[in-house]
Design a protein around this motif. Structure first.
Motif, PDB file in Angstrom:
ATOM      1  N   UNK B 119       0.838  -1.200   0.000  1.00 17.64           N
ATOM      2  CA  UNK B 119       0.000   0.000   0.000  1.00 17.64           C
ATOM      3  C   UNK B 119       0.876   1.254   0.000  1.00 17.64           C
ATOM      4  N   UNK B 120       1.845   1.254   0.888  1.00 13.39           N
ATOM      5  CA  UNK B 120       2.707   2.420   1.036  1.00 13.39           C
ATOM      6  C   UNK B 120       3.515   2.668  -0.248  1.00 13.39           C
ATOM      7  N   UNK B 121       4.013   1.593  -0.871  1.00 14.77           N
ATOM      8  CA  UNK B 121       4.756   1.734  -2.135  1.00 14.77           C
ATOM      9  C   UNK B 121       3.900   2.343  -3.236  1.00 14.77           C
ATOM     10  N   UNK B 122       2.601   2.097  -3.161  1.00 12.25           N
ATOM     11  CA  UNK B 122       1.707   2.610  -4.199  1.00 12.25           C
ATOM     12  C   UNK B 122       0.974   3.877  -3.754  1.00 12.25           C
ATOM     13  N   UNK B 123       1.451   4.487  -2.667  1.00  7.27           N
ATOM     14  CA  UNK B 123       0.826   5.693  -2.117  1.00  7.27           C
ATOM     15  C   UNK B 123      -0.665   5.512  -1.841  1.00  7.27           C
ATOM     16  N   UNK B 124      -0.989   4.338  -1.377  1.00 12.67           N
ATOM     17  CA  UNK B 124      -2.383   4.051  -1.067  1.00 12.67           C
ATOM     18  C   UNK B 124      -2.584   3.885   0.436  1.00 12.67           C
ATOM     19  N   UNK B 125      -3.774   4.277   0.895  1.00 13.67           N
ATOM     20  CA  UNK B 125      -4.162   3.970   2.269  1.00 13.67           C
ATOM     21  C   UNK B 125      -4.681   2.543   2.346  1.00 13.67           C
ATOM     22  N   UNK B 126      -4.348   1.860   3.431  1.00 15.77           N
ATOM     23  CA  UNK B 126      -4.945   0.552   3.733  1.00 15.77           C
ATOM     24  C   UNK B 126      -5.337   0.598   5.204  1.00 15.77           C
ATOM     25  N   UNK B 127      -6.630   0.776   5.449  1.00 17.98           N
ATOM     26  CA  UNK B 127      -7.117   0.933   6.822  1.00 17.98           C
ATOM     27  C   UNK B 127      -7.891  -0.312   7.248  1.00 17.98           C
ATOM     28  N   UNK B 128      -7.817  -0.665   8.533  1.00 14.45           N
ATOM     29  CA  UNK B 128      -8.411  -1.943   8.976  1.00 14.45           C
ATOM     30  C   UNK B 128      -8.948  -1.888  10.400  1.00 14.45           C
ATOM     31  N   UNK B 315     -14.054   7.445   5.501  1.00 17.86           N
ATOM     32  CA  UNK B 315     -13.978   8.904   5.678  1.00 17.86           C
ATOM     33  C   UNK B 315     -12.515   9.334   5.826  1.00 17.86           C
ATOM     34  N   UNK B 316     -11.755   8.553   6.588  1.00 17.70           N
ATOM     35  CA  UNK B 316     -10.334   8.854   6.753  1.00 17.70           C
ATOM     36  C   UNK B 316      -9.593   8.842   5.422  1.00 17.70           C
ATOM     37  N   UNK B 317      -9.839   7.811   4.606  1.00 23.27           N
ATOM     38  CA  UNK B 317      -9.213   7.721   3.287  1.00 23.27           C
ATOM     39  C   UNK B 317      -9.584   8.952   2.449  1.00 23.27           C
ATOM     40  N   UNK B 318     -10.878   9.304   2.494  1.00 22.87           N
ATOM     41  CA  UNK B 318     -11.338  10.399   1.629  1.00 22.87           C
ATOM     42  C   UNK B 318     -10.761  11.745   2.063  1.00 22.87           C
ATOM     43  N   UNK B 319     -10.618  11.931   3.369  1.00 23.34           N
ATOM     44  CA  UNK B 319      -9.961  13.160   3.847  1.00 23.34           C
ATOM     45  C   UNK B 319      -8.522  13.204   3.340  1.00 23.34           C
ATOM     46  N   UNK B 320      -7.833  12.058   3.408  1.00 32.03           N
ATOM     47  CA  UNK B 320      -6.454  12.009   2.921  1.00 32.03           C
ATOM     48  C   UNK B 320      -6.376  12.254   1.417  1.00 32.03           C
ATOM     49  N   UNK B 321      -7.361  11.724   0.679  1.00 32.35           N
ATOM     50  CA  UNK B 321      -7.385  11.962  -0.773  1.00 32.35           C
ATOM     51  C   UNK B 321      -7.518  13.454  -1.062  1.00 32.35           C
ATOM     52  N   UNK B 322      -8.429  14.095  -0.338  1.00 31.74           N
ATOM     53  CA  UNK B 322      -8.665  15.529  -0.539  1.00 31.74           C
ATOM     54  C   UNK B 322      -7.385  16.318  -0.292  1.00 31.74           C
ATOM     55  N   UNK B 323      -6.619  15.887   0.735  1.00 33.44           N
ATOM     56  CA  UNK B 323      -5.394  16.612   1.094  1.00 33.44           C
ATOM     57  C   UNK B 323      -4.180  16.118   0.304  1.00 33.44           C
TER      58      UNK B 323
END
Lengths: 432, 432
Positions: B119-128, B315-323
């Motif tokens: 996830x981190x290598x691809x600049x993606x969030x992975x939340x669990x 919601x956390x992912x989307x806030x991060x996407x916005x920023x």
């Protein structure tokens, strides 16, 4: 990233804890934020006072501007307390683009939304987790953890002093005044305990919780407040007998679009998760439409617990600094404030009366309740020492505050009622 | 920002909850993330199955690639469960730069660190968050709320099925098998309850908690696991008598640089905050050096509670996407894993024995303990129906696991000991 320099306003109980945590946990902090944290300057009142922590004397100052205008200082930690002067410091700091972490519930309850707006305008973070329930990360849980839910009820034991006093009174059958003195000796209550025992401190915290949880700008004046000073050993004894524990509970309740917020001594069913919160501990019970019941429990005050919340907020600020996204986290209230009318606020009530021990008196009293369609869950009647009087204890079913207050007025007017000894809100259903 | 399109893998219990929350709380979600959320496509096994939610049939697909390769889909919610296939889907999704929110504890416990790296290598969030303790935002609290503290102990009631069974057994004095059947009828236990009752599900959650809380890569195999199937009514009754409640407790303990993690039936002092966690509820007790005792309580499973955690992560992912800061949140473990040796793991123990009722037997038994310098907190001896035997119940003071296991071997070899009926870990000190 080089070291981050921070300035501290205040070096009392919480301030000393902050210094200790930054020293003791430097490794963990550095691993998380990617650079060392350096306390550069600390505002104090008296340069020569003895401190709970070892501090290089050169770091201390009595001039706030040495911190507020220092271009090297990125983050200010406000743990001095106080209102007007402190607010001015914070505004200066924000205008100088300094992020702020504060533990100041008084200030955040009254001027929170103004300060958050100034922070956001200056692209600064203003975090205040430590202002409510010390070491319990409840504000984050409301804002992030339960972000997707609609919170409809929050109940909080958010004042450690009063919970300590009520726990001791309940356990040992001691009188309020006696336990207050013990709490003062142990440092759980201040020399002037007014703000705690009259419920004002809890009301400030409920203002902050309700504003965040309901996304609505709740003001301190919206909170109905009643303290614990009139609680007697008899009330606690009757409570116990009926399956209830006395707690000072802040309740914020939303039904439809309308809310009400209050802090009152409350007889809580022993089966409620909050009823087992003892001594100086705090807990916040949160009810969300989707998640159902949750509860967050921990120390509500104290040097290190409160400092944990402060330094965790500092880590949050520093992560945002690293990502270049400070000042973006605060969400403005979504809803216009709508407070419930007394006719819309429902509760059960406990009422203890001294009445004339005569034929027909009981019927007189109960008919006042039935005029308002309020019925009873429990009724006790006991003789009193003065032979011509009896004691009546009633627990009602749900009644509106409007009806209940009308009933109290009518009861006071009844010749048969000598005194209304006590009256409390009741939450939950006891198994007894 | 335009609408965010999400893809769902799975539409079972949790998936239906996710769809409901996104529909019912659209206003709140939009206020927080600044744009509408649209469920675009859902992977299901059977297109024609009846669903708990109303879903446009065109949204359903049996082809995962329709989601994993859809350029319009920004976030994938994985609520299908399973291991190998699901892991492949997740890797594909991450490589296609899709953020992931998952409730999959099995996968995260075993392959979490690999997936987080991708996830981190691809600049993606992975939340669990939803993978541990359903609706309780415990992972965030560990990572953010207690960011500044050094966590030394976590104790969790993290499996609702076993807590339900043990609560019923304790309250009604019923046998394990009987209560298991009731739990299956009520839907609290699955037809094949192995993973729950043998402690494996709890072990997975403790793996995730320990990895985060200690910042150390703990593996599932590091966790000592024992289930609840051998607990008898007698054990519960003795426990109660001695002031203890039986719970399946996951304990992760750090002393110095070394840790140990285990899931075992545990006799917990009634005064411990976890002891009052009833029925299917979950709770995680966290001890931090600075904060002291905290506890997080709530529903551990269920459609809407778990979905609350999933959508809050969204919601956390989307806030991060916005920023523009996705993929920056995961912190790699700070410490190298060091597990304690059995000689370094200390606990109190409860032991129930059937022994010959003869002169000198008691001295024989206790001398085995004193050879290992283990002393007793409590001793009970009762006659048994078979006249020549007696029942002995012992609660030890702290002993190392090494010593305790040696003692058990020696006791088994004693002629006077007929059987070791049961043996449990003991936590806390009872007031009785």
């Amino acid at each position: 990233m080089e070291a981050i320099s921070i300035g501290l306003l205040g070096l009392g109980t919480v301030g000393s804890g902050v210094v200790k945590i930054i020293e003791n946990h430097q490794d963990k902090l550095m691993h998380q934020v990617g650079c060392p944290i350096k306390v550069k300057k600390i505002l104090v009142k008296d340069l020569n006072k003895e401190r709970a922590v070892k501090i290089d004397n050169e770091k201390l100052t009595t001039d706030p501007d040495e911190i507020l205008y220092d271009p090297e200082i990125d983050v200010i930690i406000e743990v001095m307390g106080g209102m007007k002067e402190t607010k001015n410091y914070m505004i200066k700091a924000l205008r100088n683009r300094k992020h702020i972490v504060t533990a100041n519930k008084d200030l955040m309850a009254v001027h929170g939304s103004e300060l958050l707006t100034i922070a956001s305008e200056n692209e600064c973070d203003l975090f205040y987790e430590a202002s409510v329930a010390g070491g319990i990360p409840i504000l984050r849980s409301l804002v992030d953890g339960l972000a997707s839910d609609r919170i409809t009820k929050m109940m909080g034991i958010v004042n450690g002093t009063t919970n300590f006093i009520l726990t001791k009174m309940s356990k040992h059958g001691s009188a309020y005044e006696e336990v207050l003195k013990e709490a003062q000796v142990l440092g759980y209550a201040e020399a002037d305990p007014t703000s705690d025992v009259e419920g004002l401190d809890a009301a400030r915290k409920m203002t902050i919780l309700a504003t965040l949880g309901f996304s609505m700008k709740i003001e301190l004046d919206d909170v109905k407040v009643e303290g614990i000073t009139r609680i007697t050993e008899e009330d606690l004894r009757y409570g116990r007998q009926l399956g209830y524990t006395m707690k000072l509970i802040g309740i914020a309740h939303r039904e439809g679009e309308k809310v009400d917020v209050s802090v009152q001594p409350t007889l809580l069913a022993d089966t409620h998760p909050l009823a087992s919160v003892q001594d100086e501990f705090n807990a916040v019970y949160v009810y969300g439409e989707a998640v159902g019941e949750t509860m967050f429990y921990g120390p509500g005050a104290g040097s290190l617990p409160t400092a944990t919340a402060v330094v965790s907020d500092l880590v949050g600020v520093m992560k945002n600094m690293r990502l270049g996204v400070t000042g973006k986290n605060s969400v403005t209230p979504q809803y216009k404030k709508q407070l419930k009318e007394p006719s819309e606020i429902y509760s059960k009530y406990f009422l203890r009366l001294h009445v004339r021990d005569e034929v027909g008196v009981f019927a007189n009293i109960t008919s006042v309740f039935s005029e308002h369609r309020v019925s009873f869950e429990k009724i006790l009647q006991m003789p009193l020492k003065e032979k011509e009087y009896a004691e009546i204890v009633l627990v009602t079913h749900q009644a509106s505050l409007q009806d209940y207050e009308d009933i109290l007025v009518k009861l006071r007017d009844l010749q048969a009622v000598k005194t209304i000894e006590s009256s409390y809100r009741v939450e939950g259903s006891a198994n007894v």
